[in-house]
Motif scaffolding. Structure first.
Motif, PDB file in Angstrom:
ATOM      1  N   MET A   1      48.413  40.993  29.963  1.00 32.57           N
ATOM      2  CA  MET A   1      47.002  40.831  30.355  1.00 32.57           C
ATOM      3  C   MET A   1      46.907  40.828  31.883  1.00 32.57           C
ATOM      4  N   ASN A   2      46.214  41.792  32.477  1.00 36.24           N
ATOM      5  CA  ASN A   2      46.080  41.882  33.917  1.00 36.24           C
ATOM      6  C   ASN A   2      44.833  41.143  34.393  1.00 36.24           C
ATOM      7  N   THR A   3      45.057  40.187  35.295  1.00 40.01           N
ATOM      8  CA  THR A   3      43.930  39.402  35.803  1.00 40.01           C
ATOM      9  C   THR A   3      44.080  39.204  37.300  1.00 40.01           C
ATOM     10  N   THR A   4      42.949  39.054  37.958  1.00 39.76           N
ATOM     11  CA  THR A   4      42.937  38.667  39.367  1.00 39.76           C
ATOM     12  C   THR A   4      42.116  37.395  39.499  1.00 39.76           C
ATOM     13  N   THR A   5      42.712  36.373  40.086  1.00 38.21           N
ATOM     14  CA  THR A   5      42.043  35.079  40.235  1.00 38.21           C
ATOM     15  C   THR A   5      42.140  34.639  41.689  1.00 38.21           C
ATOM     16  N   LEU A   6      41.035  34.133  42.191  1.00 42.08           N
ATOM     17  CA  LEU A   6      41.006  33.583  43.544  1.00 42.08           C
ATOM     18  C   LEU A   6      40.699  32.088  43.454  1.00 42.08           C
ATOM     19  N   ILE A   7      41.643  31.282  43.918  1.00 41.12           N
ATOM     20  CA  ILE A   7      41.438  29.824  43.980  1.00 41.12           C
ATOM     21  C   ILE A   7      40.977  29.495  45.391  1.00 41.12           C
ATOM     22  N   LYS A   8      39.774  28.945  45.496  1.00 41.32           N
ATOM     23  CA  LYS A   8      39.152  28.677  46.797  1.00 41.32           C
ATOM     24  C   LYS A   8      39.158  27.179  47.115  1.00 41.32           C
ATOM     25  N   ASN A   9      39.214  26.880  48.419  1.00 37.68           N
ATOM     26  CA  ASN A   9      39.005  25.521  48.941  1.00 37.68           C
ATOM     27  C   ASN A   9      39.977  24.507  48.343  1.00 37.68           C
ATOM     28  N   ALA A  10      41.257  24.873  48.376  1.00 35.21           N
ATOM     29  CA  ALA A  10      42.298  24.013  47.807  1.00 35.21           C
ATOM     30  C   ALA A  10      43.033  23.258  48.909  1.00 35.21           C
ATOM     31  N   LYS A  11      43.543  22.102  48.545  1.00 35.75           N
ATOM     32  CA  LYS A  11      44.549  21.416  49.360  1.00 35.75           C
ATOM     33  C   LYS A  11      45.888  21.757  48.716  1.00 35.75           C
ATOM     34  N   ILE A  12      46.658  22.621  49.356  1.00 37.26           N
ATOM     35  CA  ILE A  12      47.880  23.174  48.783  1.00 37.26           C
ATOM     36  C   ILE A  12      49.071  22.309  49.198  1.00 37.26           C
ATOM     37  N   ILE A  29      51.515  37.118  39.640  1.00 34.97           N
ATOM     38  CA  ILE A  29      52.162  36.812  40.922  1.00 34.97           C
ATOM     39  C   ILE A  29      51.160  36.255  41.937  1.00 34.97           C
ATOM     40  N   ILE A  30      51.650  35.366  42.816  1.00 35.35           N
ATOM     41  CA  ILE A  30      50.843  34.925  43.954  1.00 35.35           C
ATOM     42  C   ILE A  30      50.846  36.055  44.987  1.00 35.35           C
ATOM     43  N   LYS A  31      49.696  36.657  45.170  1.00 33.71           N
ATOM     44  CA  LYS A  31      49.572  37.831  46.046  1.00 33.71           C
ATOM     45  C   LYS A  31      49.392  37.429  47.503  1.00 33.71           C
ATOM     46  N   GLU A  32      48.560  36.386  47.734  1.00 35.33           N
ATOM     47  CA  GLU A  32      48.236  36.010  49.113  1.00 35.33           C
ATOM     48  C   GLU A  32      47.883  34.533  49.182  1.00 35.33           C
ATOM     49  N   ILE A  33      48.289  33.907  50.284  1.00 34.27           N
ATOM     50  CA  ILE A  33      47.898  32.527  50.594  1.00 34.27           C
ATOM     51  C   ILE A  33      47.374  32.546  52.021  1.00 34.27           C
ATOM     52  N   ASP A  34      46.145  32.051  52.215  1.00 34.32           N
ATOM     53  CA  ASP A  34      45.578  32.071  53.563  1.00 34.32           C
ATOM     54  C   ASP A  34      44.502  31.006  53.661  1.00 34.32           C
ATOM     55  N   THR A  35      44.068  30.751  54.905  1.00 36.71           N
ATOM     56  CA  THR A  35      43.039  29.725  55.107  1.00 36.71           C
ATOM     57  C   THR A  35      41.722  30.128  54.464  1.00 36.71           C
ATOM     58  N   SER A  36      41.442  31.436  54.445  1.00 38.73           N
ATOM     59  CA  SER A  36      40.238  31.919  53.763  1.00 38.73           C
ATOM     60  C   SER A  36      40.462  33.359  53.304  1.00 38.73           C
ATOM     61  N   ILE A  37      40.273  33.578  52.015  1.00 34.25           N
ATOM     62  CA  ILE A  37      40.462  34.915  51.443  1.00 34.25           C
ATOM     63  C   ILE A  37      39.149  35.356  50.812  1.00 34.25           C
ATOM     64  N   SER A  38      38.725  36.566  51.133  1.00 34.61           N
ATOM     65  CA  SER A  38      37.543  37.113  50.455  1.00 34.61           C
ATOM     66  C   SER A  38      37.925  38.445  49.820  1.00 34.61           C
ATOM     67  N   VAL A  39      37.554  38.588  48.563  1.00 37.05           N
ATOM     68  CA  VAL A  39      37.867  39.820  47.822  1.00 37.05           C
ATOM     69  C   VAL A  39      36.581  40.362  47.243  1.00 37.05           C
ATOM     70  N   LYS A  40      36.327  41.646  47.490  1.00 43.93           N
ATOM     71  CA  LYS A  40      35.116  42.269  46.954  1.00 43.93           C
ATOM     72  C   LYS A  40      35.456  43.002  45.669  1.00 43.93           C
ATOM     73  N   SER A  41      35.216  42.352  44.568  1.00 41.87           N
ATOM     74  CA  SER A  41      35.485  42.972  43.266  1.00 41.87           C
ATOM     75  C   SER A  41      34.693  42.229  42.201  1.00 41.87           C
ATOM     76  N   ALA A  42      34.115  42.988  41.307  1.00 38.93           N
ATOM     77  CA  ALA A  42      33.347  42.377  40.211  1.00 38.93           C
ATOM     78  C   ALA A  42      34.267  41.770  39.173  1.00 38.93           C
ATOM     79  N   ASP A  43      35.544  42.201  39.173  1.00 40.64           N
ATOM     80  CA  ASP A  43      36.463  41.776  38.123  1.00 40.64           C
ATOM     81  C   ASP A  43      37.226  40.494  38.453  1.00 40.64           C
ATOM     82  N   ILE A  44      36.985  39.949  39.635  1.00 39.49           N
ATOM     83  CA  ILE A  44      37.779  38.798  40.058  1.00 39.49           C
ATOM     84  C   ILE A  44      37.233  37.492  39.470  1.00 39.49           C
ATOM     85  N   ASN A  45      38.130  36.631  39.083  1.00 29.85           N
ATOM     86  CA  ASN A  45      37.773  35.307  38.590  1.00 29.85           C
ATOM     87  C   ASN A  45      37.929  34.314  39.739  1.00 29.85           C
TER      88      ASN A  45
END
Length: 447
Positions: A1-12, A29-45
């Motif tokens: 099952m292919n999914t893309t998920t963005l976890i926002k505003n976390a204390k990591i 897989i964890i693709k990216e870790i950053d202070t702020s990530i924005s992804v333009k996609s309708a399919d993202i959770n």
């Protein structure tokens, strides 16, 4: 099952630091870790965790999920679900099932069961006995977590008590040898003394006197002596006494240690004062000992003589536990409540969040060479746990997921709650509900 998920505003919480930021997961897989990530996609959770904490999934290096053969107590399916509810995303299961995991054939049968039913990532220990050295040498060391030896009898009676065999095993394998250390002769003598006085109805408070400090120390010190003599890689499970902690060092990094140790939740939480109210529900082998022992275990954990926190999750039915002392089995269920219990200790100022993650996530991965797990790193598997540290809840029969349907923590209110658990990038648990996905994979090892 292919999914893309963005976890926002976390204390990591990761690698000794707490960083505020976002985590992008693509597929497993964890693709990216950053202070702020924005992804333009309708399919993202997108999951906004609103400042809650994200931890790596816990790796529990010692569980008994009772399958095959003891499935009236538990199964890999039921207990792996409970594990997810507790933030445990990977487990290493023990060989004292029925039949025992002491041949390569039985080991592969167990892997086949887990491949069909486990909700968490899995591996198994291969079991050593007095007469299976030939089988031990056949094991592919890259395919299993390690070797388990019982140097004191426990559930399943896999006692290895022939000194010559023991030395041969220690000298013959490159696998991590994990040991249950209690001196059998000492226990037998102590038990005989109590039985002469009380018969089968020995008061539960005598359990730590029967399975005594001396029994533990004698066995642990002998195992360590043998490891030093043979050069074996030794991991001592479930320390229960302060005296044993002095056998271990904190002078070298974990990756360079040949002799390591573990402590379990119950030995950090309970003391012999609790037998009066908890009875056989806190009857474990090795036994829960004194408050002084508990304090010394905490000290050794925090100063790095103890390397790993685990559970020794070992369920039995209440009917079995309610038997008289001599026939009430040792062990209890813990995987669903280990992390929230540790977070409670954090609230009480006993341990930092960073130290919890080090001992329950990073260090098991280092110790067993687990590939790409135990950390929040780009390129690693997305095994993640989200915890709300201010969402109290009480443990009761309705929210216990163990097949045995009881917990030594019943009636206890925890301040923290596991809200989400991700396994290989898939949301597998969400607010008291295990979701209808089975994302667990067989653990791999970089050896």
């Amino acid at each position: 099952m292919n999914t893309t998920t963005l976890i926002k505003n976390a204390k990591i919480v990761n690698e000794g630091k707490i960083l505020e930021g976002d985590i992008l997961i693509e597929n497993n897989i964890i693709k990216e870790i950053d202070t702020s990530i924005s992804v333009k996609s309708a399919d993202i959770n997108v999951i906004d965790v609103e400042g809650n904490y994200v931890l790596p999934g816990l790796i529990d290096d010692q569980v008994h999920f009772r399958e095959p053969g003891l499935t009236h107590k538990a199964t890999i399916e039921t207990e792996s679900k409970a594990a997810l509810a507790g933030g445990v995303t990977s487990f290493i299961e023990m060989p004292n099932t029925n039949p025992q995991t002491t041949t390569v054939e039985k080991l592969e049968e167990k892997f086949a069961i887990a491949a069909e039913s486990s909700h968490a990532n899995y591996s198994f220990m291969f079991g050593g006995t007095n007469d299976n050295l030939e089988q031990i040498l056949k094991v592919d060391t890259k395919s299993v977590a390690g070797l388990k030896l019982f140097l004191g009898s426990s559930t399943g009676n896999m006692l290895v008590d022939d000194p010559q065999v023991l030395e041969k095993i220690f000298a013959s394998t490159d696998m991590v040898i994990s040991v249950h250390c209690e001196d059998e002769q000492t226990i037998r003598e102590n038990l005989a003394e109590c039985k002469a006085k009380y018969g089968d109805e020995i008061p539960m408070k005598y359990h730590p006197i029967i399975r005594s400090e001396e029994a533990c120390y004698l066995s642990s010190s002998k195992a360590i002596e043998l490891a030093k003599k043979t050069g074996a890689r030794l991991h001592v499970f479930h320390l229960s006494t302060g005296k044993e902690t002095n056998l271990f060092t904190n002078k070298i990094p974990l990756k360079d240690k040949k002799i390591t140790s573990e402590v379990c939740i119950h030995h950090l939480w309970f003391s012999d004062e609790d037998y009066e109210t908890k009875g056989s529900r806190i009857k474990w082998n090795p036994a829960v000992k004194t408050a002084k022992d508990r304090d010394q275990l905490w000290k050794a954990l925090l100063d790095d003589r103890i390397d790993v926190i685990a559970t020794d999750h070992a369920p039995h039915t209440l009917e079995e536990k309610n038997n008289p002392y001599t026939s009430a089995p040792s062990g209890g269920p813990l995987v669903q409540h280990s992390l929230v219990a540790l977070l409670e200790c954090y609230h009480k100022g006993k341990i930092s969040l960073e130290k919890i993650v080090e001992k329950a996530c990073h260090n098991p991965a280092i110790l067993f060479d687990v590939e790409k797990r135990g950390y929040i790193r780009e390129g690693y598997y997305a095994d993640l746990v989200i915890a709300d540290l201010n969402a109290p809840w009480t443990v009761n029969k309705e929210n216990i997921l163990y097949k045995c349907k009881w917990s030594p923590f019943e009636g206890n209110t925890f301040k923290s709650r596991i809200t989400h658990t991700f396994v290989n990038g898939q949301l597998a648990y969400n607010n008291f509900k295990v979701l209808n996905v089975r994302a667990g994979k067989r653990l791999t090892f970089s050896r």
